[in-house]
Motif scaffolding. Structure first.
Motif, PDB file in Angstrom:
ATOM      1  N   MET B   1       0.695  -1.233   0.016  1.00  0.00           N
ATOM      2  CA  MET B   1      -0.066   0.054  -0.026  1.00  0.00           C
ATOM      3  C   MET B   1       0.759   1.182   0.009  1.00  0.00           C
ATOM      4  O   MET B   1       1.899   1.361   0.729  1.00  0.00           O
ATOM      5  CB  MET B   1      -0.818  -0.113   1.142  1.00  0.00           C
ATOM      6  CG  MET B   1      -1.707   1.187   1.480  1.00  0.00           C
ATOM      7  SD  MET B   1      -2.624   1.212   2.943  1.00  0.00           S
ATOM      8  CE  MET B   1      -2.599   2.830   3.274  1.00  0.00           C
ATOM      9  N   MET B   2       0.468   2.108  -0.851  1.00  0.00           N
ATOM     10  CA  MET B   2       1.276   3.428  -0.947  1.00  0.00           C
ATOM     11  C   MET B   2       0.494   4.506  -0.388  1.00  0.00           C
ATOM     12  O   MET B   2      -0.599   5.055  -0.783  1.00  0.00           O
ATOM     13  CB  MET B   2       1.520   3.744  -2.688  1.00  0.00           C
ATOM     14  CG  MET B   2       2.237   4.947  -2.765  1.00  0.00           C
ATOM     15  SD  MET B   2       1.218   6.325  -2.958  1.00  0.00           S
ATOM     16  CE  MET B   2       0.503   6.136  -4.484  1.00  0.00           C
ATOM     17  N   ARG B   3       1.184   5.143   0.699  1.00  0.00           N
ATOM     18  CA  ARG B   3       0.663   6.405   1.161  1.00  0.00           C
ATOM     19  C   ARG B   3       1.520   7.433   1.099  1.00  0.00           C
ATOM     20  O   ARG B   3       2.778   7.295   1.774  1.00  0.00           O
ATOM     21  CB  ARG B   3       0.222   5.962   2.628  1.00  0.00           C
ATOM     22  CG  ARG B   3      -0.255   7.356   3.427  1.00  0.00           C
ATOM     23  CD  ARG B   3      -0.882   6.774   4.912  1.00  0.00           C
ATOM     24  NE  ARG B   3      -1.716   5.807   4.882  1.00  0.00           N
ATOM     25  CZ  ARG B   3      -3.108   5.999   4.608  1.00  0.00           C
ATOM     26  NH1 ARG B   3      -3.616   7.083   4.401  1.00  0.00           N
ATOM     27  NH2 ARG B   3      -3.815   4.833   4.732  1.00  0.00           N
ATOM     28  N   PRO B   4       1.453   8.448   0.281  1.00  0.00           N
ATOM     29  CA  PRO B   4       2.517   9.478   0.228  1.00  0.00           C
ATOM     30  C   PRO B   4       2.828  10.020   1.727  1.00  0.00           C
ATOM     31  O   PRO B   4       1.993  10.053   2.618  1.00  0.00           O
ATOM     32  CB  PRO B   4       1.654  10.434  -0.394  1.00  0.00           C
ATOM     33  CG  PRO B   4       0.650   9.805  -1.030  1.00  0.00           C
ATOM     34  CD  PRO B   4       0.266   8.737  -0.330  1.00  0.00           C
ATOM     35  N   TRP B  13      14.275  25.924  -4.599  1.00  0.00           N
ATOM     36  CA  TRP B  13      13.845  26.504  -5.921  1.00  0.00           C
ATOM     37  C   TRP B  13      14.012  28.011  -5.871  1.00  0.00           C
ATOM     38  O   TRP B  13      13.710  28.577  -4.698  1.00  0.00           O
ATOM     39  CB  TRP B  13      12.224  26.245  -6.653  1.00  0.00           C
ATOM     40  CG  TRP B  13      12.084  25.038  -7.264  1.00  0.00           C
ATOM     41  CD1 TRP B  13      12.773  24.844  -8.429  1.00  0.00           C
ATOM     42  CD2 TRP B  13      11.560  23.848  -6.860  1.00  0.00           C
ATOM     43  NE1 TRP B  13      12.489  23.400  -8.926  1.00  0.00           N
ATOM     44  CE2 TRP B  13      11.617  22.868  -7.924  1.00  0.00           C
ATOM     45  CE3 TRP B  13      10.471  23.483  -5.604  1.00  0.00           C
ATOM     46  CZ2 TRP B  13      10.876  22.018  -7.798  1.00  0.00           C
ATOM     47  CZ3 TRP B  13       9.980  22.283  -5.754  1.00  0.00           C
ATOM     48  CH2 TRP B  13      10.062  21.472  -6.924  1.00  0.00           C
ATOM     49  N   LEU B  18      14.035  27.255 -11.591  1.00  0.00           N
ATOM     50  CA  LEU B  18      12.709  26.904 -11.474  1.00  0.00           C
ATOM     51  C   LEU B  18      12.772  26.113 -12.807  1.00  0.00           C
ATOM     52  O   LEU B  18      13.275  26.155 -13.795  1.00  0.00           O
ATOM     53  CB  LEU B  18      11.929  28.070 -11.865  1.00  0.00           C
ATOM     54  CG  LEU B  18      11.534  28.846 -10.477  1.00  0.00           C
ATOM     55  CD1 LEU B  18      10.627  29.953 -10.778  1.00  0.00           C
ATOM     56  CD2 LEU B  18      10.754  27.881  -9.581  1.00  0.00           C
ATOM     57  N   PRO B  19      11.796  24.901 -12.699  1.00  0.00           N
ATOM     58  CA  PRO B  19      11.549  23.842 -13.662  1.00  0.00           C
ATOM     59  C   PRO B  19      11.328  24.676 -14.991  1.00  0.00           C
ATOM     60  O   PRO B  19      10.721  25.852 -14.908  1.00  0.00           O
ATOM     61  CB  PRO B  19      10.381  23.259 -13.469  1.00  0.00           C
ATOM     62  CG  PRO B  19      10.189  23.488 -11.797  1.00  0.00           C
ATOM     63  CD  PRO B  19      10.773  24.662 -11.302  1.00  0.00           C
ATOM     64  N   ALA B  26       5.178  14.046  -9.520  1.00  0.00           N
ATOM     65  CA  ALA B  26       3.872  13.710  -8.802  1.00  0.00           C
ATOM     66  C   ALA B  26       4.177  13.519  -7.532  1.00  0.00           C
ATOM     67  O   ALA B  26       5.079  12.936  -7.060  1.00  0.00           O
ATOM     68  CB  ALA B  26       2.875  12.770  -9.415  1.00  0.00           C
ATOM     69  N   GLY B  27       3.155  13.741  -6.590  1.00  0.00           N
ATOM     70  CA  GLY B  27       3.234  13.193  -5.163  1.00  0.00           C
ATOM     71  C   GLY B  27       4.196  14.152  -4.309  1.00  0.00           C
ATOM     72  O   GLY B  27       4.880  13.329  -3.425  1.00  0.00           O
ATOM     73  N   ILE B  28       4.394  15.272  -4.577  1.00  0.00           N
ATOM     74  CA  ILE B  28       5.230  16.114  -3.784  1.00  0.00           C
ATOM     75  C   ILE B  28       4.545  16.652  -2.588  1.00  0.00           C
ATOM     76  O   ILE B  28       3.566  17.392  -2.741  1.00  0.00           O
ATOM     77  CB  ILE B  28       6.187  17.246  -4.377  1.00  0.00           C
ATOM     78  CG1 ILE B  28       6.963  16.739  -5.539  1.00  0.00           C
ATOM     79  CG2 ILE B  28       6.788  18.064  -3.617  1.00  0.00           C
ATOM     80  CD1 ILE B  28       8.157  17.607  -6.354  1.00  0.00           C
ATOM     81  N   LEU B  29       4.798  16.526  -1.318  1.00  0.00           N
ATOM     82  CA  LEU B  29       4.096  16.972  -0.245  1.00  0.00           C
ATOM     83  C   LEU B  29       5.030  18.021   0.535  1.00  0.00           C
ATOM     84  O   LEU B  29       5.904  17.300   1.326  1.00  0.00           O
ATOM     85  CB  LEU B  29       3.670  15.958   0.590  1.00  0.00           C
ATOM     86  CG  LEU B  29       2.499  14.981  -0.161  1.00  0.00           C
ATOM     87  CD1 LEU B  29       1.954  14.118   1.086  1.00  0.00           C
ATOM     88  CD2 LEU B  29       1.377  15.932  -0.690  1.00  0.00           C
ATOM     89  N   ALA B  30       4.987  19.234   0.545  1.00  0.00           N
ATOM     90  CA  ALA B  30       6.051  20.036   1.108  1.00  0.00           C
ATOM     91  C   ALA B  30       5.755  20.194   2.496  1.00  0.00           C
ATOM     92  O   ALA B  30       6.523  20.804   3.199  1.00  0.00           O
ATOM     93  CB  ALA B  30       6.254  21.205   0.285  1.00  0.00           C
ATOM     94  N   ASP B  31       4.426  20.399   2.822  1.00  0.00           N
ATOM     95  CA  ASP B  31       4.040  20.663   4.155  1.00  0.00           C
ATOM     96  C   ASP B  31       3.013  19.665   4.791  1.00  0.00           C
ATOM     97  O   ASP B  31       2.009  19.196   3.976  1.00  0.00           O
ATOM     98  CB  ASP B  31       3.601  22.015   4.648  1.00  0.00           C
ATOM     99  CG  ASP B  31       2.921  22.637   3.181  1.00  0.00           C
ATOM    100  OD1 ASP B  31       1.975  21.900   3.004  1.00  0.00           O
ATOM    101  OD2 ASP B  31       3.243  23.750   2.696  1.00  0.00           O
ATOM    102  N   LEU B  32       2.754  19.837   6.070  1.00  0.00           N
ATOM    103  CA  LEU B  32       1.968  18.885   6.712  1.00  0.00           C
ATOM    104  C   LEU B  32       0.340  19.867   6.848  1.00  0.00           C
ATOM    105  O   LEU B  32       0.554  20.825   6.799  1.00  0.00           O
ATOM    106  CB  LEU B  32       2.237  18.467   8.130  1.00  0.00           C
ATOM    107  CG  LEU B  32       3.826  17.732   8.367  1.00  0.00           C
ATOM    108  CD1 LEU B  32       4.103  17.491   9.794  1.00  0.00           C
ATOM    109  CD2 LEU B  32       3.466  16.590   7.176  1.00  0.00           C
ATOM    110  N   ASP B  60      -9.540  12.834   3.089  1.00  0.00           N
ATOM    111  CA  ASP B  60      -8.217  13.047   3.025  1.00  0.00           C
ATOM    112  C   ASP B  60      -7.314  11.741   2.824  1.00  0.00           C
ATOM    113  O   ASP B  60      -6.162  11.727   2.719  1.00  0.00           O
ATOM    114  CB  ASP B  60      -7.453  13.757   3.975  1.00  0.00           C
ATOM    115  CG  ASP B  60      -8.244  15.348   4.021  1.00  0.00           C
ATOM    116  OD1 ASP B  60      -9.612  15.449   4.413  1.00  0.00           O
ATOM    117  OD2 ASP B  60      -7.495  16.349   3.574  1.00  0.00           O
TER     118      ASP B  60
END
Lengths: 293, 98
Positions: B1-4, B13, B18-19, B26-32, B60
């Motif tokens: 099971m994949m949970r980010p 950056w 910058l890109p 995909a799937g970048i989580l920078a803060d909670l 969520d």
């Protein structure tokens, strides 16, 4: 068909860490659809809540491929992505769009109509929170009668939205679409079955899912699922399918008298008089083609 | 099971790097999202029957069923309370955050 359930869908999460309000119905609709469709789903999201909460640079809360389209162009971008994936020789993918009620029934309607006309092989999911919630609750053509929004404020003369909710399922079905359905996040098994079914049909598929917004509706955050269920039980929202040129109702009204309680539990309907509520009951009865007790 | 999870290798950056296009991994989580909560769901594991209802209905996706019982990812739970309301066995209670 018997659809997937909580145990058979993937345990993977593809819409995670997003910035939607607590108790967001739209986020639940997107999360569940992506779990049914799996990691090869390519999601298109126009301007709206789900793009605003999913793509906060550098956050990218979709774990599958996802892209923001123009507000009006959800369906046309899906057409392009589907053509591109096909041109690259790929076959194991699903192109899915998630647009809100405004992005579908108002602003994105012509692109959706063109997509259905071309019968492109995509799934269009409209998560309906019954107003432009991302920009602060302005009326859309899917806002129900009586709802107070910032553009249809309840006052002493006009009591909220004076127009009825547009019948989007029939508009879409009138194109002769291969598959169209309505769903509710209050009945997730039914919703998952419809998403799965749509993924197995060739051509354009459309699912209109009711997704309450605690912020815009003025309800407690833990009431989202219950409100979506009550809307169905009271007959204000119908679970139906359109397939092979025929409509089929999936669920009957089970709580015809629950309308008052449903309306009274939301701040957007707090101003309604008994007369207004009678009007809502009458138009429900007219839509169902019968008078209910 | 994949949970980010919170992404640890987010590049620094700035205007210079910058890109080049609008693409991003995909799937970048920078803060909670933990700070959004005023109440938190607490699962009574003894009484949890593993029915998956809370897991399915969480907007969520923060409830995991890894051990057959519900467990909450408090890094991303916003404390909406849907899980506590939907639990047929009343084994989730919302408790005030300190």
């Amino acid at each position: 068909m018997s659809g997937p359930n909580a145990r058979t869908i993937t345990g993977d999460e593809y819409f995670y860490g997003h910035k939607a309000c607590a108790g967001c119905g739209g986020a639940l609709a997107v999360r569940i659809a992506l779990k049914v469709l799996g990691k090869n789903a390519v999601a298109v999201l126009p301007a709206g809540c789900m793009s605003a909460v999913g793509f906060n640079f550098p956050n990218l809360c979709f774990a599958n491929n996802a892209i923001i389209s123009t507000f009006a162009g959800t369906a046309s971008m899906m057409t392009g992505i589907e053509a591109g994936l096909k041109a690259r020789g790929l076959s194991d993918y699903t192109v899915v769009g998630f647009a809100g009620d405004g992005g579908t029934a108002d602003i994105g309607l012509q692109a959706l109509s063109g997509c259905i006309d071309r019968n492109d092989d995509v799934i269009y999911i409209c998560y309906d929170n019954e107003a432009y919630m991302n920009t602060g609750t302005q009326k859309s053509s899917l806002t129900p009668f009586g709802a107070s929004t910032t553009t249809t404020p309840a006052g002493s003369v006009v009591r909220g939205n004076i127009r009825e909710k547009k019948n989007l399922l029939e508009i879409v079905a009138a194109h002769g679409i291969p598959y169209a359905a309505t769903a509710s996040i209050g009945y997730l098994d039914d919703y998952m079955m419809k998403v799965k079914k749509a993924s197995l049909i060739k051509g354009t598929k459309f699912i209109h899912v009711l997704a309450p917004c605690p912020t815009g509706w003025g309800a407690q955050t833990d009431m989202t699922v219950e409100l979506a269920k009550k809307a169905v039980d009271t007959g204000l929202w119908r679970l139906a399918e359109y397939e092979n040129g025929e409509f089929r109702l999936n669920r009957d009204i089970t709580d015809p008298d629950g309308i008052r309680g449903y309306l009274r539990s939301q701040k957007r309907f707090a101003h309604l008089t008994d007369e207004d509520i009678s009007h809502i009951v009458e138009s429900r009865d007219a839509r169902w083609g019968r008078s209910l007790p | 099971m994949m949970r980010p999870e919170l992404t640890s290798d987010i590049p620094e950056w700035n205007a210079g790097n910058l890109p080049p296009d609008t693409c991003c991994r995909a799937g970048i989580l920078a803060d909670l999202n933990a700070g959004w909560r005023t109440v938190r769901p607490v699962v009574d594991a003894e009484r949890c029957k593993g029915c998956y209802k809370c897991y399915l209905h969480c907007p969520d996706g923060t409830i995991g069923m890894d051990s057959g019982k519900a467990s909450v990812d408090y890094n991303f739970c916003k404390g909406c309370g849907i899980c506590a309301r939907i639990c047929p066995f009343d084994c989730i209670t919302m408790e005030a955050e300190e």
